[in-house]
Write an enzyme that holds these catalytic residues in place. Sequence first.
Site, short mmCIF file in Angstrom:
data_model
loop_
_atom_site.label_atom_id
_atom_site.label_comp_id
_atom_site.label_asym_id
_atom_site.label_seq_id
_atom_site.Cartn_x
_atom_site.Cartn_y
_atom_site.Cartn_z
N ASN A 45 28.49 -6.13 1.72
CA ASN A 45 29.56 -7.05 1.35
C ASN A 45 30.87 -6.58 1.96
O ASN A 45 31.15 -5.37 2.06
CB ASN A 45 29.66 -7.27 -0.16
CG ASN A 45 29.73 -6.00 -0.99
OD1 ASN A 45 29.33 -4.94 -0.55
ND2 ASN A 45 30.27 -6.11 -2.19
N GLU A 47 34.71 -7.50 1.39
CA GLU A 47 35.62 -8.25 0.51
C GLU A 47 36.96 -8.52 1.19
O GLU A 47 37.24 -8.00 2.29
CB GLU A 47 35.80 -7.48 -0.80
CG GLU A 47 34.48 -7.39 -1.57
CD GLU A 47 34.64 -6.86 -2.98
OE1 GLU A 47 35.68 -6.26 -3.30
OE2 GLU A 47 33.68 -7.04 -3.77
N GLU A 58 24.09 -10.36 2.09
CA GLU A 58 23.01 -11.17 2.68
C GLU A 58 23.53 -12.00 3.85
O GLU A 58 22.89 -12.09 4.91
CB GLU A 58 22.42 -12.12 1.63
CG GLU A 58 21.80 -11.45 0.42
CD GLU A 58 22.78 -11.25 -0.73
OE1 GLU A 58 23.95 -10.88 -0.48
OE2 GLU A 58 22.38 -11.45 -1.88
N CYS A 89 23.32 -14.23 -5.07
CA CYS A 89 24.15 -15.25 -5.70
C CYS A 89 23.73 -16.64 -5.22
O CYS A 89 22.92 -16.78 -4.28
CB CYS A 89 25.63 -15.00 -5.41
SG CYS A 89 26.14 -15.49 -3.75
N CYS A 92 24.34 -17.42 -1.50
CA CYS A 92 23.39 -16.69 -0.66
C CYS A 92 22.01 -17.34 -0.71
O CYS A 92 21.31 -17.40 0.30
CB CYS A 92 23.30 -15.23 -1.07
SG CYS A 92 24.75 -14.30 -0.53
N1 THU Z 1 27.72 -9.90 -3.69
C1 THU Z 1 26.88 -9.82 -2.61
O1 THU Z 1 27.17 -9.15 -1.61
N2 THU Z 1 25.71 -10.49 -2.67
C2 THU Z 1 25.29 -11.23 -3.75
O2 THU Z 1 24.30 -11.92 -3.66
C3 THU Z 1 26.02 -11.10 -5.01
C4 THU Z 1 27.44 -10.68 -4.87
C5 THU Z 1 29.00 -9.19 -3.62
C6 THU Z 1 30.19 -10.09 -3.49
C7 THU Z 1 31.30 -9.24 -4.06
O3 THU Z 1 31.81 -8.43 -3.03
C8 THU Z 1 30.61 -8.36 -5.08
O4 THU Z 1 29.22 -8.44 -4.82
C9 THU Z 1 30.85 -8.76 -6.53
O5 THU Z 1 30.56 -10.10 -6.72
#
Ligand code: THU
Length: 134
Positions: A45, A47, A58, A89, A92
Amino acid sequence: MEINQEKELLLAAKQALKNAYCPYSGFAVGAALRTRSGRIFMGCNVENASYGATLCAEQCAISKAVSEGEREFTAIAVVSAAGKWTPPCGICRQVLLEWMPEGQVVLEKEGEPVCYLVRDLLPAAFSQDNLSEE
Ligand code: THU
């Protein structure tokens, strides 16, 4: 998929989460995507101060692979540094359906791989079929 392949993919996802950029949530996520040809692309991830601009692990892995010319994927593993079960999520799931509708998602529960079919994670999904007029 063989159990060793599932474990290999989880291991790569754990490697990937070391590069996570998550100063806002503190929640590091790693993904490892296997192509039909056997290559593995890792993602984390990434941010952003404008939270909505955050890229999930993902989507990072898929974008890397697609931008390198890959089009066919068989499985993706997802893990978090929290060590807890980390299901993809909603956004994704939609992205995974686009690129690997027949693919598998490998998660880790209590130290063991757990597999799901992408299509089972997004029932009654909107897809390219819904865009055609017929
Ligand atoms: N996050 C992901 O990288 N993938 C997911 O499927 C769920 C959430 C990340 C996004 C954010 O940086 C952190 O997790 C908290 O939501």
